[in-house]
Scaffold this motif. Structure first.
Motif, PDB file in Angstrom:
ATOM      1  N   PHE A  15       0.854  -1.190   0.000  1.00 55.45           N
ATOM      2  CA  PHE A  15       0.000   0.000   0.000  1.00 55.45           C
ATOM      3  C   PHE A  15       0.892   1.243   0.000  1.00 55.45           C
ATOM      4  O   PHE A  15       1.630   1.498   0.957  1.00 55.45           O
ATOM      5  N   VAL A  16       0.824   1.991  -1.112  1.00 59.09           N
ATOM      6  CA  VAL A  16       1.640   3.193  -1.270  1.00 59.09           C
ATOM      7  C   VAL A  16       0.883   4.371  -0.653  1.00 59.09           C
ATOM      8  O   VAL A  16      -0.177   4.776  -1.146  1.00 59.09           O
ATOM      9  N   VAL A  17       1.424   4.914   0.434  1.00 59.89           N
ATOM     10  CA  VAL A  17       0.772   6.005   1.168  1.00 59.89           C
ATOM     11  C   VAL A  17       1.443   7.320   0.795  1.00 59.89           C
ATOM     12  O   VAL A  17       2.659   7.470   0.965  1.00 59.89           O
ATOM     13  N   THR A  18       0.643   8.262   0.288  1.00 59.45           N
ATOM     14  CA  THR A  18       1.172   9.557  -0.150  1.00 59.45           C
ATOM     15  C   THR A  18       0.638  10.677   0.722  1.00 59.45           C
ATOM     16  O   THR A  18      -0.370  10.519   1.431  1.00 59.45           O
ATOM     17  N   ASP A  19       1.337  11.807   0.666  1.00 59.40           N
ATOM     18  CA  ASP A  19       0.884  12.974   1.410  1.00 59.40           C
ATOM     19  C   ASP A  19      -0.425  13.480   0.833  1.00 59.40           C
ATOM     20  O   ASP A  19      -0.726  13.287  -0.351  1.00 59.40           O
ATOM     21  N   ARG A  20      -1.207  14.130   1.650  1.00 60.14           N
ATOM     22  CA  ARG A  20      -2.529  14.597   1.223  1.00 60.14           C
ATOM     23  C   ARG A  20      -2.388  15.700   0.173  1.00 60.14           C
ATOM     24  O   ARG A  20      -1.655  16.679   0.376  1.00 60.14           O
ATOM     25  N   LEU A  40       1.747   9.488   9.741  1.00 64.03           N
ATOM     26  CA  LEU A  40       0.996   8.946  10.884  1.00 64.03           C
ATOM     27  C   LEU A  40       0.003   7.867  10.461  1.00 64.03           C
ATOM     28  O   LEU A  40      -0.647   7.258  11.312  1.00 64.03           O
ATOM     29  N   PHE A  41      -0.119   7.616   9.140  1.00 60.93           N
ATOM     30  CA  PHE A  41      -1.137   6.695   8.651  1.00 60.93           C
ATOM     31  C   PHE A  41      -0.793   5.250   9.009  1.00 60.93           C
ATOM     32  O   PHE A  41       0.385   4.850   9.013  1.00 60.93           O
ATOM     33  N   ALA A  42      -1.832   4.487   9.270  1.00 61.74           N
ATOM     34  CA  ALA A  42      -1.731   3.031   9.402  1.00 61.74           C
ATOM     35  C   ALA A  42      -2.773   2.419   8.482  1.00 61.74           C
ATOM     36  O   ALA A  42      -3.779   3.062   8.157  1.00 61.74           O
ATOM     37  N   VAL A  43      -2.559   1.174   8.042  1.00 60.82           N
ATOM     38  CA  VAL A  43      -3.502   0.486   7.170  1.00 60.82           C
ATOM     39  C   VAL A  43      -4.142  -0.664   7.938  1.00 60.82           C
ATOM     40  O   VAL A  43      -3.430  -1.505   8.516  1.00 60.82           O
ATOM     41  N   VAL A  44      -5.492  -0.698   7.939  1.00 54.43           N
ATOM     42  CA  VAL A  44      -6.244  -1.763   8.599  1.00 54.43           C
ATOM     43  C   VAL A  44      -7.406  -2.165   7.702  1.00 54.43           C
ATOM     44  O   VAL A  44      -7.739  -1.473   6.736  1.00 54.43           O
ATOM     45  N   ASP A  53     -10.828   6.682  15.575  1.00 52.95           N
ATOM     46  CA  ASP A  53      -9.817   6.672  14.512  1.00 52.95           C
ATOM     47  C   ASP A  53     -10.183   7.704  13.440  1.00 52.95           C
ATOM     48  O   ASP A  53     -11.372   7.939  13.177  1.00 52.95           O
ATOM     49  N   ILE A  54      -9.187   8.295  12.798  1.00 55.17           N
ATOM     50  CA  ILE A  54      -9.410   9.251  11.721  1.00 55.17           C
ATOM     51  C   ILE A  54      -9.251   8.508  10.391  1.00 55.17           C
ATOM     52  O   ILE A  54      -8.167   7.992  10.094  1.00 55.17           O
ATOM     53  N   VAL A  55     -10.313   8.442   9.600  1.00 54.82           N
ATOM     54  CA  VAL A  55     -10.258   7.797   8.285  1.00 54.82           C
ATOM     55  C   VAL A  55      -9.781   8.829   7.271  1.00 54.82           C
ATOM     56  O   VAL A  55     -10.406   9.878   7.104  1.00 54.82           O
ATOM     57  N   THR A  56      -8.650   8.499   6.599  1.00 51.09           N
ATOM     58  CA  THR A  56      -8.043   9.473   5.695  1.00 51.09           C
ATOM     59  C   THR A  56      -8.056   9.043   4.238  1.00 51.09           C
ATOM     60  O   THR A  56      -8.009   9.894   3.348  1.00 51.09           O
ATOM     61  N   ALA A  57      -8.102   7.727   3.965  1.00 49.49           N
ATOM     62  CA  ALA A  57      -7.983   7.292   2.567  1.00 49.49           C
ATOM     63  C   ALA A  57      -8.421   5.845   2.407  1.00 49.49           C
ATOM     64  O   ALA A  57      -8.450   5.074   3.381  1.00 49.49           O
ATOM     65  N   VAL A 126      -8.168   0.306   4.650  1.00 48.19           N
ATOM     66  CA  VAL A 126      -8.458   1.708   4.961  1.00 48.19           C
ATOM     67  C   VAL A 126      -7.226   2.334   5.608  1.00 48.19           C
ATOM     68  O   VAL A 126      -6.585   1.713   6.471  1.00 48.19           O
ATOM     69  N   ALA A 127      -6.890   3.543   5.200  1.00 46.78           N
ATOM     70  CA  ALA A 127      -5.814   4.300   5.843  1.00 46.78           C
ATOM     71  C   ALA A 127      -6.407   5.129   6.971  1.00 46.78           C
ATOM     72  O   ALA A 127      -7.378   5.872   6.762  1.00 46.78           O
ATOM     73  N   ILE A 128      -5.832   4.985   8.166  1.00 42.76           N
ATOM     74  CA  ILE A 128      -6.355   5.701   9.331  1.00 42.76           C
ATOM     75  C   ILE A 128      -5.208   6.342  10.113  1.00 42.76           C
ATOM     76  O   ILE A 128      -4.039   5.976   9.953  1.00 42.76           O
TER      77      ILE A 128
END
Length: 522
Positions: A15-20, A40-44, A53-57, A126-128
């Motif tokens: 999972f490639v996590v990028t800046d917002r 700060l993102f985690a994948v679950v 939790d904050i859902v971001t992506a 989900v990225a949180i």
């Protein structure tokens, strides 16, 4: 900041996590509070998201490398069981219509007066930002909200306005600044929607008047708009606003996707059929009416465009469910197939005669596509309109009614008694057989049939409007509008049933005859 690669314990996907991304006119990302970022993102999995939790992506489809699809506005999760919607929101209704069930889907956040529920497949990555981490930063609402973007049409806009509620409709008002209001009044007369409107400023008051010489919809009065306590103008009600065309919730560059999409299982019937037929070199065209949707296939695949169903052979395909979630029969291609569905394929000869080609369970789409391919290469003979077709056709009555919701069949007695004696004898024999078959059931003693027509108010004469208690009136400035029952502002597009004389002559005790064209002559 550099991208990050995250994994899940039960998956080989990366999972490639990028800046917002920063907000643009086309991608309306609300920024995160100061200090929050993708480090700060985690994948679950969605079912592992916890309250706070904050859902971001979400992420692109797998397997393999899966890229970030940022949600337009990050939100605090309050997970709950799917199906417990407090607002009966559109997202929940759509998910139900597409076969979502409580054991396969979860709700990450419930609806409020601005947004619908967030429904997603329980195993969706989900990225949180975990709740304990988010607690160290300012709340999400400290990030300034982005203004809504609206347009008069594709060429005029966007106009910035305060965000609107979930119940907002295109004819509702939007709240804009004086500068934006002035731009709207400059653009409005140049649009199709505003061709009959004129705009005038009297100090800080805006008058939008409806010119009766140009107006095609007589029921739309003008508006006098004054600034509110914050100096903003609420403009709307005279034309439908369009949300800015550039606002795409599923852009190709990695923004928010539909979290309820679940790989192949949730592919709509239309998509599945299109792919299956494409393998045979066959093109299908979507059509719809009265809430139903279906696909039409021309026998002559060399012709371009939508098939001519009134002159050429065609096939109709759709998913059929005798009892959908709301208890009504369902004819559709806009959701994924589910248990209890069947593929129905009808073929028409272009003269009004339709017959069933195949009915197959939803898991037998390849056989359904093969049957259509065989029909395309070897079409049935076109029957003469007066020909009695051999053999027995399943559900012939239902097929005769087509895709309408009509519950009764009404035919003038004069026309029935005008048919040849042989036809009348067969018809009466069938009526007697029908009466005998159901004489044990209670039935209505009589029905009252009223001839007439459905007519929009804008197409009515003065007498017709009077018959449904609608009259013309005008405002103090002379702007005309329509009123019903002496208090209700009437929409000119609304249709009413108007009783009128039956164009078919009275049966006159069996004497009236009308010459039938049983051979197809006109």
């Amino acid at each position: 900041m550099p991208d990050r690669i995250l994994t899940l314990p039960d998956s080989t996907d990366q999972f490639v996590v990028t800046d917002r991304p920063a907000p643009t006119l086309t991608h309306r990302y609300r920024m995160l509070p100061d200090g929050m970022n993708h480090t700060l993102f985690a994948v679950v999995r969605a079912h592992q998201v916890r309250t706070g939790d904050i859902v971001t992506a979400f992420f692109t489809d797998g397997p393999g490398i899966r890229h970030t699809r940022h949600v337009l506005e990050a939100f605090t999760a309050y997970p709950s069981a799917f199906g417990d919607c407090p607002a009966e929101c559109d997202a929940c209704e759509d998910a139900h219509a597409h076969g979502a069930t409580t054991d396969r889907y979860v709700c990450l956040d419930a609806a409020n007066d601005v947004v619908d529920c967030v429904i997603t497949f329980r195993n969706t990555p989900v990225a949180i930002i975990r709740a304990n981490v988010a607690a160290s930063f300012p709340p999400l609402d400290t990030a300034p909200p982005l203004p809504g973007l609206f347009a008069l049409d594709d060429e005029h806009g966007p106009y910035e306005a305060l965000p609107v509620s979930r119940s907002w409709g295109p004819y509702d008002a939007i709240s804009v600044t004086r500068t934006t209001a002035e731009q709207i009044t400059t653009d409005l007369p140049q649009t199709h929607a505003g061709r009959h409107l004129t705009c005038h400023w009297l100090h800080d008051t805006l008058l939008i008047a409806s010119d009766p010489r140009l107006r095609t919809e007589p029921g739309r009065p003008g508006r006098i708009i004054r600034p509110d306590a914050d100096g903003r103008y609420r403009i709307g009600g005279l034309w439908p606003w369009e949300e800015w065309p550039g606002q795409d919730e599923n852009p190709d560059d990695g923004s928010e996707s539909d979290p309820t999409r679940e790989a192949d299982e949730d592919t709509t019937a239309e998509t599945s059929v299109t792919r299956a037929l494409a393998a045979w070199g066959i093109t299908a065209h979507r059509s719809d009416d009265a809430g139903n949707t279906w696909l039409v296939i021309a026998h002559d695949q060399t012709r371009q465009g939508f098939p001519n169903m009134l002159g050429d052979p065609y096939a109709v395909l759709y998913l059929y469910n005798e009892a959908s979630d709301d208890g009504e029969e369902e004819i559709t291609v806009t959701r994924a197939p589910m248990a209890g569905d069947h593929w129905h394929v009808l073929t028409g000869d272009g003269t009004g005669t339709e017959r069933k080609l195949v009915t197959l369970p939803a898991d037998q789409l390849p056989a359904c596509a093969e049957a259509i391919a065989a029909w395309v290469t070897d079409p049935p003979a076109r029957p003469h309109p007066g020909e009695v077709l051999p053999g027995i056709r399943t559900d012939a009555i239902h097929t005769y009614f087509g895709l309408s919701y009509a519950n009764y069949l009404v035919r003038p007695r004069t026309l029935l008694q005008s048919m040849p004696d042989q036809w009348q004898t067969r018809f009466v024999a069938l009526l007697n057989e029908l009466d005998t078959a159901f004489q044990h059931l209670p039935q209505a003693e009589a029905y009252d049939v009223t001839p007439g027509k459905w007519c929009a108010v804008r197409d009515m004469t003065e007498d017709e409007m009077h018959s449904v208690n609608i009259r013309r009136s005008e405002l103090a400035d002379g702007t005309p509008y329509l009123i019903r029952d002496d208090w209700h502002d009437q929409d000119p597009e609304e249709e009413f049933f108007l009783e009128e004389q039956d164009p078919v002559a009275h049966y006159n005790r069996g004497r009236t005859r009308v010459e039938p064209h049983t051979g197809g002559a006109r």
